[in-house]
Enzyme design. Structure first.
Site, short mmCIF file in Angstrom:
data_model
loop_
_atom_site.label_atom_id
_atom_site.label_comp_id
_atom_site.label_asym_id
_atom_site.label_seq_id
_atom_site.Cartn_x
_atom_site.Cartn_y
_atom_site.Cartn_z
N LYS A 43 9.01 2.70 11.82
CA LYS A 43 8.92 3.80 11.91
C LYS A 43 8.71 4.57 10.75
O LYS A 43 8.41 5.70 10.79
CB LYS A 43 10.03 4.29 12.88
CG LYS A 43 10.29 3.62 14.22
CD LYS A 43 11.64 3.97 15.01
CE LYS A 43 11.94 3.19 16.06
NZ LYS A 43 13.37 3.31 16.52
N GLY A 44 8.98 4.19 9.81
CA GLY A 44 9.19 4.74 8.53
C GLY A 44 8.10 5.50 7.86
O GLY A 44 8.22 6.45 7.56
N GLU A 99 2.11 2.73 4.56
CA GLU A 99 3.68 2.34 4.63
C GLU A 99 4.42 3.23 3.94
O GLU A 99 4.05 4.06 2.94
CB GLU A 99 3.62 0.98 3.78
CG GLU A 99 4.44 -0.41 4.22
CD GLU A 99 5.62 -0.26 5.16
OE1 GLU A 99 5.84 0.81 5.84
OE2 GLU A 99 6.13 -1.45 5.24
N ASP A 100 5.76 3.13 4.19
CA ASP A 100 6.71 4.25 3.57
C ASP A 100 7.07 3.88 2.23
O ASP A 100 7.17 4.72 1.22
CB ASP A 100 7.72 4.37 4.44
CG ASP A 100 8.73 3.02 4.86
OD1 ASP A 100 8.12 1.85 4.51
OD2 ASP A 100 9.89 3.21 5.46
N ASP A 103 9.22 -2.25 -1.79
CA ASP A 103 10.22 -2.96 -2.37
C ASP A 103 10.03 -4.47 -3.00
O ASP A 103 9.48 -4.35 -4.10
CB ASP A 103 11.31 -2.59 -1.28
CG ASP A 103 12.67 -2.75 -1.93
OD1 ASP A 103 12.95 -2.69 -3.11
OD2 ASP A 103 13.52 -3.49 -1.29
N LYS A 131 8.89 0.74 -5.60
CA LYS A 131 10.05 0.35 -6.52
C LYS A 131 9.75 -0.81 -7.20
O LYS A 131 9.90 -2.01 -6.84
CB LYS A 131 11.23 -0.12 -5.76
CG LYS A 131 11.82 1.01 -4.98
CD LYS A 131 13.31 0.39 -4.24
CE LYS A 131 13.97 1.29 -3.37
NZ LYS A 131 15.13 0.77 -2.70
N PHE A 152 18.55 3.19 -3.12
CA PHE A 152 18.23 3.33 -1.80
C PHE A 152 17.99 4.69 -1.06
O PHE A 152 18.92 5.62 -1.61
CB PHE A 152 19.46 2.69 -0.84
CG PHE A 152 19.09 2.11 0.45
CD1 PHE A 152 18.30 1.16 0.88
CD2 PHE A 152 19.23 3.17 1.49
CE1 PHE A 152 17.77 0.99 2.11
CE2 PHE A 152 18.94 3.01 2.94
CZ PHE A 152 18.31 1.79 3.16
N VAL A 153 17.04 4.94 -0.86
CA VAL A 153 16.47 6.40 -0.38
C VAL A 153 16.44 6.44 1.18
O VAL A 153 16.01 5.74 1.80
CB VAL A 153 15.41 7.03 -1.26
CG1 VAL A 153 15.66 6.78 -2.82
CG2 VAL A 153 13.86 5.96 -0.68
N ASP A 159 14.87 5.62 6.73
CA ASP A 159 16.14 5.74 7.55
C ASP A 159 17.25 5.02 6.75
O ASP A 159 17.11 4.25 6.26
CB ASP A 159 16.04 5.22 8.76
CG ASP A 159 16.23 3.82 8.86
OD1 ASP A 159 15.36 3.20 8.53
OD2 ASP A 159 17.02 3.22 9.97
N ARG A 165 15.86 10.21 9.27
CA ARG A 165 14.25 10.02 9.14
C ARG A 165 13.88 11.63 9.02
O ARG A 165 12.82 11.60 8.65
CB ARG A 165 13.64 9.58 10.41
CG ARG A 165 14.01 7.90 10.42
CD ARG A 165 13.02 7.20 11.40
NE ARG A 165 13.56 6.10 11.73
CZ ARG A 165 13.32 4.85 11.02
NH1 ARG A 165 12.61 5.04 10.10
NH2 ARG A 165 13.82 3.65 11.44
P1 5GP Z 1 9.88 -5.14 1.19
O1 5GP Z 1 9.51 -5.94 2.04
O2 5GP Z 1 8.83 -4.57 0.22
O3 5GP Z 1 11.15 -5.51 0.34
O4 5GP Z 1 10.67 -3.85 1.78
C1 5GP Z 1 10.00 -3.08 2.70
C2 5GP Z 1 10.67 -2.41 3.64
O5 5GP Z 1 12.23 -2.35 3.47
C3 5GP Z 1 10.22 -0.82 3.89
O6 5GP Z 1 9.50 -0.76 4.89
C4 5GP Z 1 11.51 -0.42 4.42
O7 5GP Z 1 11.92 -0.67 5.73
C5 5GP Z 1 12.71 -1.13 3.60
N1 5GP Z 1 13.20 -0.38 2.49
C6 5GP Z 1 13.15 -0.89 1.08
N2 5GP Z 1 13.54 -0.25 0.37
C7 5GP Z 1 14.06 1.17 0.97
C8 5GP Z 1 14.76 2.02 0.72
O8 5GP Z 1 15.17 2.50 -0.40
N3 5GP Z 1 15.26 2.96 1.70
C9 5GP Z 1 14.77 2.60 3.02
N4 5GP Z 1 15.18 3.84 3.98
N5 5GP Z 1 14.06 1.41 3.50
C10 5GP Z 1 13.77 0.79 2.47
#
Ligand code: 5GP
Length: 183
Positions: A43-44, A99-100, A103, A131, A152-153, A159, A165
């Protein structure tokens, strides 16, 4: 007003709006004039996608995917499950995946594999937040809104435990709120 869990505003709504203009101009320069399908990851990415597509000056279609990552809420386990697949057949289409945040890169890497297997003509990736310090796997990012530090944002679609959100700015959550769930 937003409560005691928020530490500070990291990126204001005004900064987001200004950056969206640049992102949309870049996307239009590269992909404008073609039939584009913009795919949001639920949903992000909903808030970001809704604002971004209205900055594009050519018609686009939209579709959504939903994923759930197994494991704790503030850290990616890398094991991704598609809980809602696309409505459209994307074979031979031009795609912009929205994508939001990227990470570790594990979620996006999985999603790109999933979409590439359907042989779109073109697949580009737009993320609001990146990030880079936390990357575990290299991943394709064609358009990135902001590089942010390892905090963490929440807000602007992102969310914590389902909340924040609808916060219009991107804010840092207090470390003590989420550190108990982070390995
Ligand atoms: P990745 O697979 O790249 O580690 O993580 C991607 C997902 O992790 C994002 O789509 C999100 O849902 C979650 N995520 C990673 N960092 C953050 C953050 O700082 N805040 C939030 N709300 N979600 C995050």
């Amino acid at each position: 007003m937003w409560g005691k869990e928020i530490e500070r505003v990291l990126i204001s709504r005004e900064e987001i709006a200004a950056r969206l203009e640049d992102l949309a101009a870049d996307i239009a320069g590269d992909m404008g004039g073609s039939e584009l399908l913009v795919i949001g990851v639920l949903k992000g990415a909903v808030v970001f996608l809704a604002d971004l597509i209205r900055k594009l000056t050519f018609p686009v279609e939209i579709d959504f995917l939903a994923v759930s990552s197994y494991g704790k809420s503030s850290v990616s386990s890398g094991v991704v499950r598609i809980t809602k697949d696309l409505d459209y057949d994307i074979t031979g289409k031009k795609i912009l995946l929205v994508e939001d945040i990227v990470d570790t890169g594990l979620t996006l890497s999985y999603l790109l594999g999933h979409l590439q297997a359907r042989q779109p003509e073109l697949l580009k990736v737009c993320v609001l937040l990146d990030k880079p310090e936390r990357r575990q796997v290299p991943v394709q990012v064609d358009y990135a809104g902001f590089a942010i530090p390892d905090e963490f944002v929440v807000g602007y679609g992102l969310d914590y435990a389902g909340r924040y959100r609808n916060l219009p700015d991107i804010c840092v959550l207090k470390r003590e709120v989420y550190q108990s769930s982070r390995s």
